[in-house]
Each structure stands twice: as C-alpha cells, then as structure tokens.
Design a protein around this motif. Structure first.
Motif, PDB file in Angstrom:
ATOM      1  N   THR A  51       0.850  -1.183   0.000  1.00  0.00           N
ATOM      2  CA  THR A  51       0.000   0.000   0.000  1.00  0.00           C
ATOM      3  C   THR A  51       0.888   1.237   0.000  1.00  0.00           C
ATOM      4  OG1 THR A  51      -1.772  -1.120   1.213  1.00  0.00           O
ATOM      5  CG2 THR A  51      -1.794   1.289   1.212  1.00  0.00           C
ATOM      6  N   ALA A  52       0.703   2.081  -0.990  1.00  0.00           N
ATOM      7  CA  ALA A  52       1.430   3.347  -1.063  1.00  0.00           C
ATOM      8  C   ALA A  52       0.526   4.453  -0.545  1.00  0.00           C
ATOM      9  CB  ALA A  52       1.858   3.634  -2.498  1.00  0.00           C
ATOM     10  N   LEU A  53       1.063   5.291   0.346  1.00  0.00           N
ATOM     11  CA  LEU A  53       0.315   6.410   0.898  1.00  0.00           C
ATOM     12  C   LEU A  53       1.097   7.690   0.731  1.00  0.00           C
ATOM     13  CD1 LEU A  53       0.136   3.971   3.401  1.00  0.00           C
ATOM     14  CD2 LEU A  53      -1.743   5.500   3.949  1.00  0.00           C
ATOM     15  N   ALA A  54       0.368   8.760   0.456  1.00  0.00           N
ATOM     16  CA  ALA A  54       0.944  10.096   0.489  1.00  0.00           C
ATOM     17  C   ALA A  54       0.300  10.849   1.635  1.00  0.00           C
ATOM     18  CB  ALA A  54       0.705  10.826  -0.829  1.00  0.00           C
ATOM     19  N   VAL A  55       1.111  11.385   2.521  1.00  0.00           N
ATOM     20  CA  VAL A  55       0.626  12.153   3.665  1.00  0.00           C
ATOM     21  C   VAL A  55       1.047  13.593   3.474  1.00  0.00           C
ATOM     22  CG1 VAL A  55       0.717  12.427   6.173  1.00  0.00           C
ATOM     23  CG2 VAL A  55       0.755  10.134   5.163  1.00  0.00           C
ATOM     24  N   ASP A  56       0.076  14.488   3.614  1.00  0.00           N
ATOM     25  CA  ASP A  56       0.315  15.902   3.361  1.00  0.00           C
ATOM     26  C   ASP A  56       1.511  16.410   4.168  1.00  0.00           C
ATOM     27  OD1 ASP A  56      -0.191  18.364   2.211  1.00  0.00           O
ATOM     28  OD2 ASP A  56      -1.648  18.958   3.727  1.00  0.00           O
ATOM     29  N   GLY A  57       2.481  16.950   3.456  1.00  0.00           N
ATOM     30  CA  GLY A  57       3.668  17.502   4.090  1.00  0.00           C
ATOM     31  C   GLY A  57       4.713  16.487   4.497  1.00  0.00           C
ATOM     32  N   LYS A  58       4.417  15.172   4.302  1.00  0.00           N
ATOM     33  CA  LYS A  58       5.347  14.129   4.730  1.00  0.00           C
ATOM     34  C   LYS A  58       5.874  13.287   3.579  1.00  0.00           C
ATOM     35  CE  LYS A  58       4.706  15.170   9.082  1.00  0.00           C
ATOM     36  NZ  LYS A  58       5.774  15.767   9.910  1.00  0.00           N
ATOM     37  N   GLY A  59       5.298  13.409   2.390  1.00  0.00           N
ATOM     38  CA  GLY A  59       5.767  12.646   1.248  1.00  0.00           C
ATOM     39  C   GLY A  59       5.072  11.310   1.096  1.00  0.00           C
ATOM     40  N   VAL A  60       5.741  10.382   0.398  1.00  0.00           N
ATOM     41  CA  VAL A  60       5.171   9.087   0.030  1.00  0.00           C
ATOM     42  C   VAL A  60       5.927   7.982   0.754  1.00  0.00           C
ATOM     43  CG1 VAL A  60       4.755   7.495  -1.887  1.00  0.00           C
ATOM     44  CG2 VAL A  60       4.507   9.958  -2.234  1.00  0.00           C
ATOM     45  N   VAL A  61       5.167   6.981   1.257  1.00  0.00           N
ATOM     46  CA  VAL A  61       5.784   5.850   1.932  1.00  0.00           C
ATOM     47  C   VAL A  61       5.038   4.577   1.549  1.00  0.00           C
ATOM     48  CG1 VAL A  61       4.364   6.109   4.010  1.00  0.00           C
ATOM     49  CG2 VAL A  61       6.594   4.973   4.176  1.00  0.00           C
ATOM     50  N   ILE A  62       5.750   3.449   1.525  1.00  0.00           N
ATOM     51  CA  ILE A  62       5.173   2.144   1.217  1.00  0.00           C
ATOM     52  C   ILE A  62       4.973   1.362   2.507  1.00  0.00           C
ATOM     53  CG2 ILE A  62       5.439  -0.006  -0.079  1.00  0.00           C
ATOM     54  CD1 ILE A  62       5.211   2.456  -1.849  1.00  0.00           C
ATOM     55  N   HIS A  63       3.791   0.761   2.666  1.00  0.00           N
ATOM     56  CA  HIS A  63       3.501  -0.083   3.818  1.00  0.00           C
ATOM     57  C   HIS A  63       3.211  -1.500   3.330  1.00  0.00           C
ATOM     58  CE1 HIS A  63       3.259   3.028   6.960  1.00  0.00           C
ATOM     59  NE2 HIS A  63       2.801   3.808   5.993  1.00  0.00           N
ATOM     60  N   GLY A  64       3.925  -2.479   3.897  1.00  0.00           N
ATOM     61  CA  GLY A  64       3.699  -3.877   3.581  1.00  0.00           C
ATOM     62  C   GLY A  64       4.390  -4.319   2.307  1.00  0.00           C
ATOM     63  N   GLY A  65       4.423  -5.627   2.121  1.00  0.00           N
ATOM     64  CA  GLY A  65       4.942  -6.179   0.877  1.00  0.00           C
ATOM     65  C   GLY A  65       6.456  -6.091   0.722  1.00  0.00           C
ATOM     66  N   LEU A  66       6.884  -6.183  -0.509  1.00  0.00           N
ATOM     67  CA  LEU A  66       8.297  -6.288  -0.859  1.00  0.00           C
ATOM     68  C   LEU A  66       9.119  -5.086  -0.437  1.00  0.00           C
ATOM     69  CD1 LEU A  66      10.468  -7.951  -2.401  1.00  0.00           C
ATOM     70  CD2 LEU A  66       9.708  -6.791  -4.499  1.00  0.00           C
ATOM     71  N   HIS A  67       8.525  -3.893  -0.465  1.00  0.00           N
ATOM     72  CA  HIS A  67       9.289  -2.665  -0.200  1.00  0.00           C
ATOM     73  C   HIS A  67       8.756  -1.918   1.021  1.00  0.00           C
ATOM     74  CE1 HIS A  67      11.412  -3.180  -3.998  1.00  0.00           C
ATOM     75  NE2 HIS A  67      10.248  -3.374  -4.587  1.00  0.00           N
ATOM     76  N   ASP A  68       8.367  -2.645   2.040  1.00  0.00           N
ATOM     77  CA  ASP A  68       7.809  -2.036   3.246  1.00  0.00           C
ATOM     78  C   ASP A  68       8.766  -0.990   3.833  1.00  0.00           C
ATOM     79  OD1 ASP A  68       5.997  -1.724   5.405  1.00  0.00           O
ATOM     80  OD2 ASP A  68       7.251  -3.041   6.642  1.00  0.00           O
ATOM     81  N   GLY A  69       8.236   0.188   4.093  1.00  0.00           N
ATOM     82  CA  GLY A  69       9.040   1.257   4.679  1.00  0.00           C
ATOM     83  C   GLY A  69       9.752   2.140   3.680  1.00  0.00           C
ATOM     84  N   ARG A  70       9.729   1.791   2.410  1.00  0.00           N
ATOM     85  CA  ARG A  70      10.441   2.584   1.398  1.00  0.00           C
ATOM     86  C   ARG A  70       9.813   3.962   1.253  1.00  0.00           C
ATOM     87  NH1 ARG A  70      14.975   3.393  -0.229  1.00  0.00           N
ATOM     88  NH2 ARG A  70      15.378   1.221  -0.865  1.00  0.00           N
ATOM     89  N   GLU A  71      10.647   4.995   1.193  1.00  0.00           N
ATOM     90  CA  GLU A  71      10.222   6.365   0.957  1.00  0.00           C
ATOM     91  C   GLU A  71      11.040   6.952  -0.181  1.00  0.00           C
ATOM     92  OE1 GLU A  71       9.982   8.885   4.405  1.00  0.00           O
ATOM     93  OE2 GLU A  71       9.827   7.157   5.748  1.00  0.00           O
ATOM     94  N   ALA A  72      10.492   8.013  -0.795  1.00  0.00           N
ATOM     95  CA  ALA A  72      11.264   8.748  -1.792  1.00  0.00           C
ATOM     96  C   ALA A  72      12.440   9.426  -1.096  1.00  0.00           C
ATOM     97  CB  ALA A  72      10.391   9.789  -2.479  1.00  0.00           C
ATOM     98  N   GLU A  73      13.604   9.375  -1.726  1.00  0.00           N
ATOM     99  CA  GLU A  73      14.813   9.919  -1.118  1.00  0.00           C
ATOM    100  C   GLU A  73      15.449  10.970  -2.013  1.00  0.00           C
ATOM    101  OE1 GLU A  73      17.301   6.561  -0.348  1.00  0.00           O
ATOM    102  OE2 GLU A  73      15.964   5.698   1.160  1.00  0.00           O
ATOM    103  N   GLY A  74      16.384  11.715  -1.446  1.00  0.00           N
ATOM    104  CA  GLY A  74      17.128  12.714  -2.205  1.00  0.00           C
ATOM    105  C   GLY A  74      16.452  14.078  -2.180  1.00  0.00           C
TER     106      GLY A  74
END
Length: 364
Positions: A93-116
C-alpha cells in the motif's frame, strides 16, 4: 500568438478568452443515478478508495480505514497529516501524507520512501499507481500549494504540477513531466504509457514513459477531472471534482476581479468550484434566479456536482453517473470496483455510495 491576435480574441470573446462551457450530452447526459445509489458507508472527508485483495481501503482526513463487502469499517491507522493519495498492489500500500511525502507499507518494499533532494518537491501528491512491483508513479498537483489548496491553485491559474517515477528498490525519483495544470489522477495502460488527468485544462493525457512525450486523449471536458481507477473490462472510471460554469470561466479571465476576490473574500465564499454547496446563505449563486417556486432545479447553475464517467481503454466516454445541482452526492473524487458493484467516494456528501451491477463489464 501575436499581441494583435490576443487583443481581438479578448475583444470578441474567443480562443483563450471564450467563456463557453461544453454541454453534458451524449454519454455524459445527466441522470440521477449517483443520487439514487445505495449508501455503502458514511465517512466524513472521504477521499481515496482502493481495492485490496480482501477489502477496500479508504482515507478520511488523516485516518486510513478498511471496509469489508458489507460496509463494516475498521480504523487501521492515523497519520500526522491528511492522506492525499492511496494505491495498492501485490500486498503493498502506497500512501501520500500531506507535508510528509510518500511511503510504502507492507509487501516487498515495506518502509520505502522517496529519497534525495527531489523528494522535497512532492508536497502536493494527488494520485499514486504502481507500474510494477518495483515502480510507483506519482502525480504531484502543485509545486507551491498543498493538496487541500486545489481551489486556490485553479483560481491562481497555476500550472506547476508534475508526474514522477519512484524506483522502489533505490528510492530514486525521476521527473517524467512538469508544467501541468493540477494532475489529479494517474493510471497505467498495460503498455509503456500512462493516462493522467489535467484538471484545470479539462482533459486527460497519455504520457509515454520512455520518450516522455505527451498527447491529449480526452479534451474539452465540461468538468474538472480527478482520479482514474481501472475497470474490469480494461476500461477506466473517471471521477470529477465538479462541473465548470460560465461565471467561473469569466472570472478566470478578469484579472483585477479575480485577484481582489482571492485577497478579500474568505475562500468558502469564492465564486469557484466546490465539493459541496447550498449549505450557507453567504455562498455565491444563491439568487432567486436559480430557484423556481422556491425549489432548486436539478439543471440550475451550480458550483458543486457529482459525476463519474465510464471510459473505454482509449479513454473514450461510454456512460456516466450523476448527482445534479439539487443532489448531495457531490465532490466525487475517487472510485473503485467491488465485485460487480462500483463504489464512489463523495467527499462533498461525506459518504461512499454503491452502484449495484455497474462494474464487471455490465455497463456501457
């Protein structure tokens, strides 16, 4: 365009200065099917709907909710800001939270966020979709305003939106297109291109991910398109913020009036599209010319409206569902299929409605 041409276009009310609005006709002919649909669940500020393997996820302000097929709700989690976009695929599940960016929950890339450094530009995420197990596509509505500022972005005549590709293995972001007038929805096509709605230019675009070339596939819409959801029959469900009207089109062309309105009038009472209306006597367009015998007619000019359009795989409209000026299922910003039924999030109406047997290839 030369200055002389611009002068005559403005004088004659043509080209960019025209205030005409396309009619709701053909596959978009008005009906009351949204208004008459069953209420699946009541949910304040409902925004995003996505189908998972076993349930439906919905966002409500900063809350992530889960619904079963009978509309029973469960609160999964609360976030520090409003959830502005959702996507689900392959247990992720990919979520975008206002002012916090995008994060992945669950699955292969759990915890992944956009970087840089580029990740800081994702301050107004309006839609998400998975291209594959390792790639997420992101629509960012504006470079200067949060997602809640969609009305201000329109009335400021901005065009700073963008589309991005996020590599879920590395966290690296790649810009696909910018200079868009509020990209509000994004959907994959099964090939190397995606469909993106450009709300303030009233159209849907096809963007080639390899060449980054862009071509319109659906133009001159009579409403402001929002998110796109896949349909069972390889088509799409296209949702809308509201319909256009001539008075808003006129104000967008009258610079002095528009700027004074933004500076001096509270936003709730702007002459601008809205997710709901007819709730306060201070709203614009409450004059007697909109009512007959004190009755608001369904065909009255309105700031808010409910509209979902079923499109084929080439984004050609096939049929539509409406909640008209006298209805309350307005601000229909998201939809998803649940078996043979279609669920529609009415943010203006604070509920999710179920259109029985509308999906599964049974309509259009």
């Amino acid at each position: 365009m030369s200055a002389v041409s611009q002068f005559f276009d403005r004088f004659l009310g043509r080209g960019d200065w025209a205030v005409t609005v396309p009619t709701l006709d053909g596959p978009l002919l008005p009906n009351q099917e949204l208004e008459e649909a069953e209420t699946f669940a009541g949910l304040i500020e409902v925004d995003n709907l996505v189908r998972t393997e076993k349930s439906v996820l919905a966002s409500s302000a900063n809350r992530l909710m889960r619904f079963d097929a009978d509309g029973k709700a469960e609160l999964l989690r609360e976030f520090p800001g409003e959830i502005t976009a959702l996507a689900h695929a392959r247990g992720m599940t990919a979520l975008a939270v206002d002012g916090k960016g995008v994060v992945i929950h669950g699955g292969l890339h759990d915890g992944r966020e956009a970087e840089g450094d580029e990740a800081r530009r994702l301050s107004c995420v309006t839609a998400l979709t998975f291209l594959d197990s390792n790639t997420l596509l992101i629509a960012n509505g504006s470079a200067s305003l949060p997602a809640i500022g969609w009305r201000r972005d329109l009335m400021q005549k901005n065009a700073s939106g963008s589309v991005w590709r996020l590599d879920l293995k590395s966290g690296r972001l790649e810009l696909i297109r910018d200079g868009l007038a509020w990209p509000a929805g994004i959907a994959t096509t099964g090939s190397n291109r995606v469909y993106v709605t450009e709300a303030w230019r009233h159209r849907a675009l096809a963007i080639d991910l390899a060449t980054k070339a862009m071509v319109p596939v659906l133009e001159h819409l009579p409403a402001y398109p929002a998110r796109i959801a896949p349909a069972f029959n390889a088509g799409y469900w296209l949702t809308f913020y509201s319909v256009r009207n001539q008075l808003v089109e006129f104000i967008l062309r009258e610079e002095a009036y528009r700027k004074r309105m933004l500076a001096e009038v509270p936003e709730a009472y702007w002459m601008a599209p809205s997710l709901n209306s007819w709730r306060d006597y201070r709203e614009p367009m409450q004059g007697s010319q909109l009512k007959q015998m004190n009755v608001l007619k369904p065909y009255a000019v309105t700031r808010s409206y409910g509209l979902v359009v079923h499109c084929d795989q080439n984004m050609k409209p096939l049929s539509s569902f409406h909640s008209r000026a006298d209805g309350t299922v307005h601000g229909t910003v998201s939809a998803c299929e649940l078996g043979d039924d279609l669920l529609v999030a009415s943010r203006g109406g604070s509920r999710i409605v179920r259109l029985a047997k509308a999906a599964g290839g049974k309509r259009g």
